[in-house]
Design an enzyme around this catalytic site. Structure first.
Site, mmCIF file in Angstrom:
data_model
loop_
_atom_site.group_PDB
_atom_site.id
_atom_site.type_symbol
_atom_site.label_atom_id
_atom_site.label_comp_id
_atom_site.label_asym_id
_atom_site.label_seq_id
_atom_site.Cartn_x
_atom_site.Cartn_y
_atom_site.Cartn_z
ATOM 1 N N LYS A 224 0.744 -0.832 -0.352
ATOM 2 C CA LYS A 224 -0.343 -0.414 -0.186
ATOM 3 C C LYS A 224 0.930 0.788 -0.105
ATOM 4 O O LYS A 224 0.533 2.291 -0.858
ATOM 5 C CB LYS A 224 -1.160 -0.335 0.590
ATOM 6 C CG LYS A 224 -1.734 1.035 1.753
ATOM 7 C CD LYS A 224 -2.259 0.958 2.423
ATOM 8 C CE LYS A 224 -1.300 1.221 3.756
ATOM 9 N NZ LYS A 224 -1.750 1.369 5.183
ATOM 10 N N THR A 225 2.011 1.489 0.626
ATOM 11 C CA THR A 225 2.702 2.232 1.252
ATOM 12 C C THR A 225 3.545 3.090 -0.387
ATOM 13 O O THR A 225 3.838 4.238 -1.030
ATOM 14 C CB THR A 225 3.870 2.152 2.291
ATOM 15 O OG1 THR A 225 2.767 1.809 3.475
ATOM 16 C CG2 THR A 225 4.446 4.064 2.323
ATOM 17 N N ASP B 254 -4.980 7.761 4.051
ATOM 18 C CA ASP B 254 -4.087 6.889 4.557
ATOM 19 C C ASP B 254 -5.058 5.724 5.483
ATOM 20 O O ASP B 254 -5.520 7.199 6.069
ATOM 21 C CB ASP B 254 -3.076 6.748 5.506
ATOM 22 C CG ASP B 254 -2.073 5.694 5.548
ATOM 23 O OD1 ASP B 254 -3.048 4.955 4.476
ATOM 24 O OD2 ASP B 254 -1.239 5.045 6.233
ATOM 25 N N GLU B 255 -5.653 4.641 5.500
ATOM 26 C CA GLU B 255 -6.547 3.870 6.355
ATOM 27 C C GLU B 255 -7.467 5.033 6.994
ATOM 28 O O GLU B 255 -8.039 4.957 7.485
ATOM 29 C CB GLU B 255 -5.891 4.114 8.252
ATOM 30 C CG GLU B 255 -3.282 3.909 8.372
ATOM 31 C CD GLU B 255 -4.322 2.441 8.013
ATOM 32 O OE1 GLU B 255 -4.463 1.418 7.555
ATOM 33 O OE2 GLU B 255 -2.910 1.313 8.348
ATOM 34 N N GLN C 50 -8.433 -4.213 9.088
ATOM 35 C CA GLN C 50 -7.616 -3.116 10.253
ATOM 36 C C GLN C 50 -8.453 -2.250 10.585
ATOM 37 O O GLN C 50 -7.500 -1.768 11.044
ATOM 38 C CB GLN C 50 -6.134 -2.742 9.506
ATOM 39 C CG GLN C 50 -5.723 -3.936 8.795
ATOM 40 C CD GLN C 50 -4.108 -4.166 7.816
ATOM 41 O OE1 GLN C 50 -3.928 -3.841 9.021
ATOM 42 N NE2 GLN C 50 -4.175 -3.935 7.039
ATOM 43 N N ARG D 285 1.669 -7.708 10.622
ATOM 44 C CA ARG D 285 3.469 -7.044 11.114
ATOM 45 C C ARG D 285 4.761 -7.696 10.862
ATOM 46 O O ARG D 285 5.923 -7.435 11.026
ATOM 47 C CB ARG D 285 3.609 -6.094 12.301
ATOM 48 C CG ARG D 285 2.366 -5.074 12.938
ATOM 49 C CD ARG D 285 1.836 -4.269 11.922
ATOM 50 N NE ARG D 285 1.396 -4.393 11.506
ATOM 51 C CZ ARG D 285 0.856 -4.017 10.035
ATOM 52 N NH1 ARG D 285 1.321 -3.645 9.407
ATOM 53 N NH2 ARG D 285 -1.000 -4.863 9.350
#
Length: 707
Positions: A42-43, A227-228, A258, A615
DNA sequence: GGCTATGCTTTTTTT
DNA sequence: AAGCATAGCC
């Protein structure tokens, strides 16, 4: 939908992307929804897309990217600079709150704010709440300040005002809380402070009531990125929509699995409504996971599949098989810390891992202490985020309060905190008198203090103490005005206030005294870092904003932290990744947290577990304790149901939120499957302090660390 | 008003 | 266990 493509000279940028990622990164115009599973790059997509915009000639200043946490903002900035080079420096990138503060400071006049209004942080909020409770004569026993605060904040994040809250309130508790809500708002107004929710709400009001401002932002920020997105609450959503305006060049990225911020008003259904809210939106799904090995991904999937309310998606691993996921039973929290740190120390010693590759993740703020102690004892560099961090240390808060008074003489929260620190003869009685009159007359305490002091209405000692304090603050103000460097001003202030003596008075023990004093001095480093970062743009006001918003830019630990083990909550680890993750405290009552079980939020806890597990890139170790000291008393603990879910089968039907303290976790239906753990528990207890392997996901015969 | 001793509560997660 | 508020003494 007319979607212009990125020009050819951006082609090189896109070469490292898979087809879906590429489609997302080159869809530059119009609304775009990217449903990005954990670890799907994503980033990379976001930073590449911004690089593509810049390559197309969009000025950096026309791009606005918002995140939720400071950590995420910082991570994004780093990655962006790597992807797009220095050209990206002009991109506006930060948390919603930071963005809003700047907006409000710029336009303060339009909505009747002082130019340097204080921000009411969590600690200040407590004092405001207490004052509010007092003013409506509600005993703190009938409504806990913490509970009231949580309630009020949730109301505000849903954009309810006290009247609406009272109307919708069902029980007595709700009505009471609504009343306190009203008093809280009044008290905030009297102190001329904005709390975190206000930063969003007032910004929204500014945009709605001042079309010029809104249009200006729409004009300036041609490209928006959130984002998010699953974590956005209503005010944040409205702000984004207002700025996006007709142009609608809005990219949002997120993953409903998430979503972990429902408790602060986030509604993860919003991400599923995006196409409805922004008709014609392009939708891209990212489903190839580049981060974790198959074992880790498998564990993540086994946990999250137990959530009923979710959009099923399949994450494919691209990394193949690796080390097995492991779980260990530990005796108690000390043992847990020793075990994890021993494991870690060995890896670092052998060179198998660098500190920065490692993270210890936990659910609540009470957990990290033993880990921090143990890591420091082993001389391992550690970066701690959370309550015990820089911003929450008493010394830092005191010094920050003095600085707030330098910049904002009428900051009542700061004043009340330190008016008698170190003791200067201003006792509770005097303070009480002042506060009472201030409240009665709707004035600020500083003014009343000065007046009563001058009029001889305070004891002589208090009056003298007051003028000494004012003299020190005035001197600091003069220095600031003369343009002295921030660290120098702070040092002078510490000296003038004899803060060192205060620390020595409070901490008679030598060791504690040293720690505290060194801690206090870190604010100098923080100030220096701030000036480095912001150059001539740095000001006391901005410095204070950073302190309030806990922006970690220029955090004093930054230098060493470049290569340190992370010790962080699951919440603030979101968006980050580590080669090796130790997820500690996988116990019923912690993860899932007891409170959430009570409130029916187990699905959110499961998403939290999912976030934690995902993570890890190559190694995941989970631990739980057999017993744990709660309020000084050891209680038996039971492994998290999420660990059990890692076994093949989902939990039996009727599995209840357990955790009435000290009762074993059992399926609700008698005779349903029995707890799979007792044998291991017995073994571990018999093992004299060496953790036994509780279970191994796919057994590769790997030795448990530390054996 | 300041200091000390004693008793009482405490636990979600972030800005 | 530890931090915080209150009470009682100087």
């Amino acid at each position: 939908m007319a979607s212009r493509r990125a020009p050819a000279n951006a082609a090189a940028l896109l070469s490292g992307l898979n087809p879906e990622q590429r489609r997302a990164a080159e869809t530059l115009d119009g609304p775009l929804l990217v449903l990005a599973g954990a670890g799907t790059g994503k980033t990379k997509v976001v930073t590449t897309r911004i690089a593509a915009l810049l390559a197309r000639g969009v000025p950096a200043s026309a791009i606005l990217a918002v995140t939720f946490t400071n950590k995420a903002a910082r991570e994004m900035r780093e990655r962006l600079l790597k992807a797009a080079g220095p050209a990206a420096e002009g991109v506006t990138l930060g948390t919603f709150h930071a963005f809003c503060v700047r907006l409000l400071r710029e336009h303060h006049r339009l909505i009747g704010l002082q130019k340097s209004f204080p921000i009411c942080d969590a600690a200040d909020q407590q004092s405001v709440i207490r004052a509010a409770l007092r003013s409506v004569s509600v005993a703190e026993t009938s409504l806990h300040p913490r509970a009231a605060q949580a309630r009020i904040s949730l109301w505000k994040s849903r954009m309810s005002d006290p009247a609406a809250a009272a109307r919708e309130g069902g029980g007595d508790q709700d009505l009471l809380a609504a009343k306190v809500f009203g008093a809280y708002e009044a008290e905030l107004a009297r102190r001329r402070m904005l709390d975190f929710d206000d930063l969003l709400l007032r910004s929204l009001r500014l945009l709605r009531e001042h079309e010029k401002v809104r249009a200006g932002l729409e004009e300036r920020f041609q490209y928006l990125l959130v984002d998010e997105y699953q974590d956005t609450n209503r005010p944040q959503y409205e702000i984004v929509r207002a700025i996006a305006g007709k142009r609608r060049n809005l990219m949002v990225v997120g993953d409903d699995d998430q979503s972990i911020y429902a408790w602060r008003g986030a509604d993860h259904k919003r991400i599923l409504d995006f196409e409805r809210d922004f008709p014609g939106a392009a939708v891209v799904r990212l489903e190839t996971n580049y981060r974790s090995n198959e074992e880790i991904l498998d564990a993540a999937n086994k946990v999250i599949r137990n959530n009923l309310k979710r959009h099923v998606k399949t994450l494919r691993s691209s990394r193949g098989s690796g080390a097995a996921v492991q779980a260990f039973a530990c005796d108690d929290e000390e043992h847990e810390a020793q075990f994890v740190v021993a494991d870690l120390a060995e890896l670092l010693r052998s060179g198998a891992a660098r500190p920065r590759d490692c993270a210890i993740l936990f659910r609540t703020q009470t957990q990290p202490r033993p880990f921090e102690t143990e890591l420091r004892a082993q001389g391992i560099a550690v970066r701690v985020s959370g309550a015990q961090s820089f911003f929450d240390r008493k010394e830092i808060r005191d010094l920050a309060a003095f600085l707030r008074l330098v910049a904002r003489p009428h900051d009542e929260s700061a004043l009340l905190r330190v008016v008698n620190v170190p003791p200067r003869g201003i006792g509770d009685v005097s303070i009480e008198k002042v506060v009472e009159r201030a409240a009665a007359q709707g004035r600020d305490a500083a003014g009343v203090f000065a007046e009563m002091s001058a009029a001889g209405e305070l004891p002589e000692a208090a009056a003298r103490g007051w003028s000494r304090l004012q003299a020190a603050l005035a001197a600091a103000r003069a220095e600031v005005k003369a343009g002295a460097p921030l660290p120098q001003t702070v040092a002078a202030l510490i000296e003038a206030l004899q803060y060192r003596a205060e620390i020595e008075r409070c901490y008679p023990e030598n060791a504690a005294r040293e720690t505290r004093w060194n801690g206090a001095l870190e604010i100098l480093d923080f100030a220096a870092a701030h000036e480095r970062h912001h150059g001539r743009d740095s000001s006391l006001d901005r410095f204070l904003d950073e302190l309030s918003l806990r922006s970690e830019e220029g955090d004093p630990g930054e230098k060493e932290a470049a290569d340190a083990v992370s010790l962080t909550t699951i919440h603030s680890a979101k968006g980050l990744e580590f080669e090796r993750v130790w997820l500690v405290g996988c116990e019923e009552g912690i993860l899932p947290h007891r409170r959430s079980a009570l409130e029916g939020g187990v699905e959110e806890e499961r998403r939290l577990m999912y976030v934690a597990v995902t993570r890890a890139k190559s190694h995941l170790t989970m631990t739980f304790c057999q017993r744990r000291a709660l309020r000084g008393v050891y209680k038996a603990r039971h492994p998290s149901r999420f660990l059990l879910e890692l076994k093949e089968k989902p939990p039996p039907a009727g599995w209840v939120a357990c955790e009435k303290e000290n009762q074993p976790m059992e399926p609700a239906e008698p005779g349903a499957s029995q707890s799979p753990m007792p044998t291991e528990r017995k073994k571990a207890r018999a093992s004299l302090g060496r953790p036994r392997k509780a279970r191994t996901e796919s057994s590769t015969g790997r030795e448990p660390p530390g054996s």
